[in-house]
Design a protein around this motif. Structure first.
Motif, PDB file in Angstrom:
ATOM      1  N   UNK A  82      61.812  51.307  22.272  1.00  0.00           N
ATOM      2  CA  UNK A  82      61.090  51.270  21.319  1.00  0.00           C
ATOM      3  C   UNK A  82      60.139  50.037  20.825  1.00  0.00           C
ATOM      4  N   UNK A  83      59.262  49.591  20.272  1.00  0.00           N
ATOM      5  CA  UNK A  83      57.936  49.640  20.289  1.00  0.00           C
ATOM      6  C   UNK A  83      58.169  48.394  19.169  1.00  0.00           C
ATOM      7  N   UNK A  84      58.252  47.017  19.583  1.00  0.00           N
ATOM      8  CA  UNK A  84      58.343  45.613  19.134  1.00  0.00           C
ATOM      9  C   UNK A  84      57.362  45.122  17.770  1.00  0.00           C
ATOM     10  N   UNK A  85      56.906  44.841  17.275  1.00  0.00           N
ATOM     11  CA  UNK A  85      55.810  43.900  16.993  1.00  0.00           C
ATOM     12  C   UNK A  85      56.174  42.624  16.700  1.00  0.00           C
ATOM     13  N   UNK A  86      55.745  41.131  17.294  1.00  0.00           N
ATOM     14  CA  UNK A  86      56.100  39.721  16.588  1.00  0.00           C
ATOM     15  C   UNK A  86      55.078  39.175  17.063  1.00  0.00           C
ATOM     16  N   UNK A  87      54.849  38.285  16.550  1.00  0.00           N
ATOM     17  CA  UNK A  87      54.340  37.217  16.594  1.00  0.00           C
ATOM     18  C   UNK A  87      54.700  36.332  16.763  1.00  0.00           C
ATOM     19  N   UNK A  88      54.366  35.354  18.195  1.00  0.00           N
ATOM     20  CA  UNK A  88      54.806  34.448  18.851  1.00  0.00           C
ATOM     21  C   UNK A  88      54.308  33.439  18.794  1.00  0.00           C
ATOM     22  N   UNK A  98      51.584  39.966  19.454  1.00  0.00           N
ATOM     23  CA  UNK A  98      52.408  41.131  20.644  1.00  0.00           C
ATOM     24  C   UNK A  98      52.967  41.968  20.332  1.00  0.00           C
ATOM     25  N   UNK A  99      52.592  42.943  21.324  1.00  0.00           N
ATOM     26  CA  UNK A  99      53.568  43.940  20.776  1.00  0.00           C
ATOM     27  C   UNK A  99      54.329  44.581  22.004  1.00  0.00           C
ATOM     28  N   UNK A 100      55.657  44.636  22.353  1.00  0.00           N
ATOM     29  CA  UNK A 100      56.317  44.527  23.283  1.00  0.00           C
ATOM     30  C   UNK A 100      56.741  46.429  23.182  1.00  0.00           C
ATOM     31  N   UNK A 101      55.823  46.570  23.967  1.00  0.00           N
ATOM     32  CA  UNK A 101      55.821  48.071  24.996  1.00  0.00           C
ATOM     33  C   UNK A 101      56.912  48.004  25.772  1.00  0.00           C
ATOM     34  N   UNK A 102      57.252  48.024  26.173  1.00  0.00           N
ATOM     35  CA  UNK A 102      57.956  48.328  28.088  1.00  0.00           C
ATOM     36  C   UNK A 102      58.628  47.498  29.009  1.00  0.00           C
ATOM     37  N   UNK A 103      59.342  47.443  29.011  1.00  0.00           N
ATOM     38  CA  UNK A 103      59.963  46.679  30.363  1.00  0.00           C
ATOM     39  C   UNK A 103      59.509  47.677  31.744  1.00  0.00           C
ATOM     40  N   UNK A 104      60.201  46.633  33.181  1.00  0.00           N
ATOM     41  CA  UNK A 104      59.586  46.261  34.087  1.00  0.00           C
ATOM     42  C   UNK A 104      60.882  46.162  34.939  1.00  0.00           C
ATOM     43  N   UNK A 105      62.194  47.029  35.580  1.00  0.00           N
ATOM     44  CA  UNK A 105      62.876  46.295  36.092  1.00  0.00           C
ATOM     45  C   UNK A 105      62.814  46.072  38.204  1.00  0.00           C
ATOM     46  N   UNK A 107      64.072  43.432  41.743  1.00  0.00           N
ATOM     47  CA  UNK A 107      64.764  43.384  42.268  1.00  0.00           C
ATOM     48  C   UNK A 107      65.352  41.916  41.541  1.00  0.00           C
ATOM     49  N   UNK A 108      64.207  40.760  41.361  1.00  0.00           N
ATOM     50  CA  UNK A 108      64.462  39.389  40.468  1.00  0.00           C
ATOM     51  C   UNK A 108      65.200  39.167  38.887  1.00  0.00           C
ATOM     52  N   UNK A 109      64.825  40.524  38.305  1.00  0.00           N
ATOM     53  CA  UNK A 109      65.141  40.648  37.314  1.00  0.00           C
ATOM     54  C   UNK A 109      63.758  41.897  36.605  1.00  0.00           C
ATOM     55  N   UNK A 110      64.701  41.871  34.442  1.00  0.00           N
ATOM     56  CA  UNK A 110      63.928  42.751  34.171  1.00  0.00           C
ATOM     57  C   UNK A 110      63.401  41.941  33.332  1.00  0.00           C
ATOM     58  N   UNK A 111      61.761  41.915  32.977  1.00  0.00           N
ATOM     59  CA  UNK A 111      60.915  41.203  32.242  1.00  0.00           C
ATOM     60  C   UNK A 111      60.080  42.564  31.237  1.00  0.00           C
ATOM     61  N   UNK A 112      59.960  41.813  29.635  1.00  0.00           N
ATOM     62  CA  UNK A 112      59.268  42.631  28.809  1.00  0.00           C
ATOM     63  C   UNK A 112      57.826  42.568  29.174  1.00  0.00           C
ATOM     64  N   UNK A 113      57.307  43.651  29.000  1.00  0.00           N
ATOM     65  CA  UNK A 113      55.958  43.696  29.407  1.00  0.00           C
ATOM     66  C   UNK A 113      55.153  43.872  27.306  1.00  0.00           C
ATOM     67  N   UNK A 114      53.534  43.417  27.525  1.00  0.00           N
ATOM     68  CA  UNK A 114      54.069  43.195  25.931  1.00  0.00           C
ATOM     69  C   UNK A 114      51.919  43.969  25.884  1.00  0.00           C
ATOM     70  N   UNK A 115      51.921  44.081  24.398  1.00  0.00           N
ATOM     71  CA  UNK A 115      50.322  44.010  24.932  1.00  0.00           C
ATOM     72  C   UNK A 115      49.897  43.259  23.988  1.00  0.00           C
ATOM     73  N   UNK A 116      49.042  42.805  24.096  1.00  0.00           N
ATOM     74  CA  UNK A 116      48.055  41.037  23.009  1.00  0.00           C
ATOM     75  C   UNK A 116      47.307  41.920  22.015  1.00  0.00           C
ATOM     76  N   UNK A 117      48.208  42.318  20.837  1.00  0.00           N
ATOM     77  CA  UNK A 117      47.500  42.653  19.621  1.00  0.00           C
ATOM     78  C   UNK A 117      46.099  41.898  18.821  1.00  0.00           C
ATOM     79  N   UNK A 118      45.014  41.815  19.710  1.00  0.00           N
ATOM     80  CA  UNK A 118      44.074  41.354  19.017  1.00  0.00           C
ATOM     81  C   UNK A 118      42.896  41.499  19.742  1.00  0.00           C
ATOM     82  N   UNK A 119      41.904  41.542  18.775  1.00  0.00           N
ATOM     83  CA  UNK A 119      40.247  42.572  19.171  1.00  0.00           C
ATOM     84  C   UNK A 119      40.270  42.597  20.795  1.00  0.00           C
ATOM     85  N   UNK A 120      40.215  43.582  21.286  1.00  0.00           N
ATOM     86  CA  UNK A 120      40.073  43.992  22.765  1.00  0.00           C
ATOM     87  C   UNK A 120      41.300  43.607  23.231  1.00  0.00           C
ATOM     88  N   UNK A 121      42.780  43.086  23.179  1.00  0.00           N
ATOM     89  CA  UNK A 121      43.809  43.124  23.336  1.00  0.00           C
ATOM     90  C   UNK A 121      43.865  43.385  25.430  1.00  0.00           C
TER      91      UNK A 121
END
Length: 200
Positions: A82-88, A98-105, A107-121
């Motif tokens: 699921x996508x997650x809307x955040x204010x950080x 930000x919108x957390x829209x995915x993950x990358x896995x 070898x060093x670990x798993x990281x969330x990937x975000x969309x910067x949810x402002x004009x232009x993004x």
């Protein structure tokens, strides 16, 4: 004038990353050297450098770890969750949507990937690791920030190139007047990533 200076910075950064993307598949170490040379030139001479005038006068080069091919990866973004809307909060306390829209896995670990949810993004991937607060900035470093043209591109298979040797400090590391979104707890890697830019 400052707005046109900022436009010039972004154009030069975009052109630098375009050259890096062209060179990276052929010779990663040469691409890394090109990236370092270009960033050093921007930091040392550009009016929109994160360094203030006094620091630019004394500046020679941004400290980097030696290139380590074992920390160069490519990965497909898993968008099945699921996508997650955040204010950080940023480094200055300002809210950043930000919108957390995915993950990358990796070898060093798993990281969330975000969309910067402002004009232009833009796609945004910050991280912290065991060097943060000691050998690198405690707020983390950036692996990908397409809003600032910091993008190594994708492979022919559509995977993102995520090379930690190109990880860099946000502007707020150099001067607190800059406002930067910081890495969330979900993007903290357990081990040290001794690649990319480091503290002096």
């Amino acid at each position: 004038m400052a707005w046109l200076d900022l436009l010039g910075w972004r154009r030069e950064a975009s052109a630098l990353y375009a050259r890096v993307r062209e060179e990276l598949p052929r010779d990663p170490q040469a691409a890394h050297q090109l990236w370092q040379t270009g960033r050093n030139a921007l930091f040392g001479h550009h009016p929109q450098s994160p360094l203030d005038a006094a620091a630019r006068t004394a500046f020679t080069a941004l400290p980097c770890w030696p290139y380590d091919p074992a920390l160069a990866f490519s990965a497909r973004v898993d968008t099945s969750g699921p996508q997650e809307r955040l204010t950080v909060p940023s480094s200055t306390g300002q809210d950043m949507p930000l919108v957390r829209f995915g993950q990358v896995t990796l070898p060093v670990g798993t990281l969330d990937v975000y969309w910067i949810d402002v004009y232009g993004g833009g796609v945004f991937l910050p991280f912290r690791d065991a060097t943060s607060g000691q050998q690198s900035y405690g707020g983390g470093r950036y692996l990908l920030d397409t809003a600032k043209s910091a993008d190594l591109g994708s492979t022919a298979a559509g995977e993102l190139r995520l090379d930690f040797n190109f990880a860099y400090h946000p502007s707020c590391f150099y001067d607190p007047r800059w406002s930067c979104p910081l890495a969330r707890p979900q993007n903290v890697l357990g081990g040290p990533v001794r690649a990319g830019e480091r503290a002096g």
